[in-house]
Design a protein around this motif. Structure first.
Motif, PDB file in Angstrom:
ATOM      1  N   ASN A  67       0.950  -1.196  -0.214  1.00 16.30           N
ATOM      2  CA  ASN A  67      -0.040  -0.047   0.037  1.00 16.30           C
ATOM      3  C   ASN A  67       0.814   1.176   0.096  1.00 16.30           C
ATOM      4  O   ASN A  67       0.410   2.331   0.817  1.00 16.30           O
ATOM      5  CB  ASN A  67      -1.068  -0.120   1.274  1.00 16.30           C
ATOM      6  N   PHE A  70      -0.749   4.804  -0.443  1.00 17.44           N
ATOM      7  CA  PHE A  70      -1.523   5.283   0.555  1.00 17.44           C
ATOM      8  C   PHE A  70      -0.712   6.125   1.417  1.00 17.44           C
ATOM      9  O   PHE A  70      -1.064   7.156   2.302  1.00 17.44           O
ATOM     10  CB  PHE A  70      -1.937   4.122   1.620  1.00 17.44           C
ATOM     11  N   ASP A 360      -7.481  -2.225   7.042  1.00 22.21           N
ATOM     12  CA  ASP A 360      -7.389  -1.834   5.594  1.00 22.21           C
ATOM     13  C   ASP A 360      -7.449  -0.472   5.329  1.00 22.21           C
ATOM     14  O   ASP A 360      -8.011   0.348   5.831  1.00 22.21           O
ATOM     15  CB  ASP A 360      -8.776  -2.560   4.858  1.00 22.21           C
ATOM     16  N   SER A 362      -8.379   1.191   2.863  1.00 17.43           N
ATOM     17  CA  SER A 362      -9.769   1.636   2.228  1.00 17.43           C
ATOM     18  C   SER A 362     -10.492   2.180   3.280  1.00 17.43           C
ATOM     19  O   SER A 362     -11.576   2.775   3.053  1.00 17.43           O
ATOM     20  CB  SER A 362     -10.227   0.488   1.623  1.00 17.43           C
ATOM     21  N   GLU A 363     -10.414   1.780   4.518  1.00 15.07           N
ATOM     22  CA  GLU A 363     -11.060   2.190   5.897  1.00 15.07           C
ATOM     23  C   GLU A 363     -10.726   3.590   6.223  1.00 15.07           C
ATOM     24  O   GLU A 363     -11.244   4.211   7.132  1.00 15.07           O
ATOM     25  CB  GLU A 363     -11.232   1.220   6.819  1.00 15.07           C
ATOM     26  N   THR A 365      -8.799   7.745   5.729  1.00 20.01           N
ATOM     27  CA  THR A 365      -8.821   8.595   4.618  1.00 20.01           C
ATOM     28  C   THR A 365      -7.102   8.976   4.717  1.00 20.01           C
ATOM     29  O   THR A 365      -6.753   9.570   5.770  1.00 20.01           O
ATOM     30  CB  THR A 365      -9.362   9.984   5.191  1.00 20.01           C
ATOM     31  N   LYS A 372     -12.818   6.287   8.120  1.00 23.10           N
ATOM     32  CA  LYS A 372     -13.900   6.713   7.271  1.00 23.10           C
ATOM     33  C   LYS A 372     -15.574   6.401   7.809  1.00 23.10           C
ATOM     34  O   LYS A 372     -16.417   6.912   7.454  1.00 23.10           O
ATOM     35  CB  LYS A 372     -13.959   6.217   5.878  1.00 23.10           C
TER      36      LYS A 372
END
Length: 412
Positions: A67, A70, A360, A362-363, A365, A372
């Motif tokens: 990642n 990120f 994760d 994706s959870e 910001t 999130k």
């Protein structure tokens, strides 16, 4: 009124979060279940603490395995140069740069880093509570505080910085993952990273304790016959298989780990191409022409490796050098350039330097490190699904994400 921030975890990320948030005017409380702060930080780098890597941001990002995109904002918010300035000027710990741009305290004592951070927290008035946080409290999708057994503590913001699941005796026991899951936050499967490797071959334990310097390795993925990683440096033979810096870094690429899927090919003489090495062999064979093979390889190999090497050749150690054929010399050359070890698995996660997997991304910001799903909840450090190669990059991830989380949490 000052923003009230609760930080769960008193490791590298948690302590840095506390200091940055306090410097920005927040009222900060750190919860640490251990009697002492920074226990894992205190044993990193074999007790020397490889604090960061003195490279630019682009190179730092390129050394992140999982990642990396990120990390762009966090990496820019606190570069390795920023971190080094912080420790030398704010904490008062002189640093030095070693091979591979690895940064250590001049004293070679990780304890100096830990004590410096703790002293800074005390000077800023950070409250430290040695208790185990069992839950993060929320109401209407926003953080309200934390729970320690029957005790409730109210906060405007909470930063989860509990670490991963490696070295559980230091407090990194996966509790942060469990708290996140109870809030409905996705956690990716965890596995060890930067971890020693188990080997199939029975001759490897015979070389236990032998360290090879200035070797190169290639990792072959046997399922697709592709080389997935190359490195140069130091390797260590153990009773179970392989360890050492090049092996720990290689382990980050062995995903998924499946028995006998990967082969580590060790070039014992990377500085010599085959033609040059053959010339060297001819020279050694002339020098030792009247000796046995077993007594003629000490200029090429460590003594502890010679019996294993000869056994792999399938040539009697009693053979006289002057009777070795051209084909047998070729066999020796090829084994010097490709001493292979079949990997059967990782050592346990509690022996890993870092954990792969976690909350994760994706959870979260990436520009703020805020959840999130839960307003006022932030993440920092190894609890996030981020990991990198060995060399100070993982601690830099911890400090950079902590810095961004602290700044974001202090904003109204």
């Amino acid at each position: 009124m000052a923003v009230k921030i609760g930080i769960i975890g008193g490791g590298a990320a948690g302590m840095f979060c506390a200091i940055r948030a306090s410097m920005l005017g927040a009222e900060v409380t750190v919860f640490e279940k251990n009697e002492k702060m920074g226990r894992k930080l205190g044993i990193t780098g074999k007790g020397r603490c490889n604090l960061t890597n003195a490279c630019d941001t682009r190179e730092f990002i390129s050394n992140i395995v999982t990642n990396r995109k990120f990390m762009y904002t966090a990496a820019s918010s606190l570069t390795s140069r920023d971190l080094m300035d912080f420790f030398e000027n704010e904490i008062g710990v002189p640093l030095k740069i070693e091979r591979g741009n690895r940064v250590f305290p001049q004293s070679d004592k990780a304890s100096e880093i830990v004590m410096g951070l703790v002293k800074k927290m005390h000077s800023l008035g950070v409250r430290i509570i040695h208790d185990n946080v069992t839950d993060i409290l929320t109401e209407n999708g926003a953080v309200t505080g934390v729970k320690c057994g029957s005790h409730l503590h109210s906060f405007d913001r909470v930063i989860l910085a509990t670490g991963g699941a490696s070295y559980p005796t230091t407090g990194s026991d996966g509790s942060g993952y469990r708290m996140a899951k109870r809030l409905g936050i996705e956690v990716t499967p965890i596995s060890p990273s930067l971890v020693p490797l188990l080997s199939k071959e029975r001759d490897i334990p015979k070389m236990q304790g032998l360290a090879l310097k200035n070797i190169s390795i290639e990792v072959l993925d046997n399922t697709c016959e592709k080389i997935i990683y190359r490195d140069f440096g130091e390797l260590l033979f153990t009773h179970f298989g392989l360890s050492g810096p090049v092996v720990l870094s290689a382990s980050a690429h062995m995903r998924p780990m499946e028995k006998e899927r990967y082969t580590v090919k060790i070039d014992l003489k990377p500085a010599l191409d085959e033609a040059t090495l053959d010339t060297r062999l001819l020279s050694d064979f002339e020098k030792y022409k009247n000796k046995n093979l077993g007594n003629s390889l000490s200029d090429l190999l460590p003594q502890k490796m010679i019996p294993v090497f000869i056994a792999r050749l399938g040539i009697s150690e009693d053979r006289k050098i002057n009777s070795i054929t051209k084909e047998e010399r070729r066999k020796i050359l090829l084994l010097l350039k490709n001493f292979s070890v079949t990997v059967t698995g990782f050592r346990p996660i509690d022996e890993a330097i870092v954990t792969s997997g976690g909350v994760d991304v994706s959870e979260i910001t990436p520009k703020t490190m805020e959840s999130k799903k839960i307003k006022g909840l932030y993440f920092a450090g190894e609890v996030i699904d981020l990991d990198a190669y060995t060399g100070g990059f993982n601690l830099q991830i911890a400090f950079s994400t902590a810095n961004l989380a602290a700044i974001s949490a202090c904003e109204e």
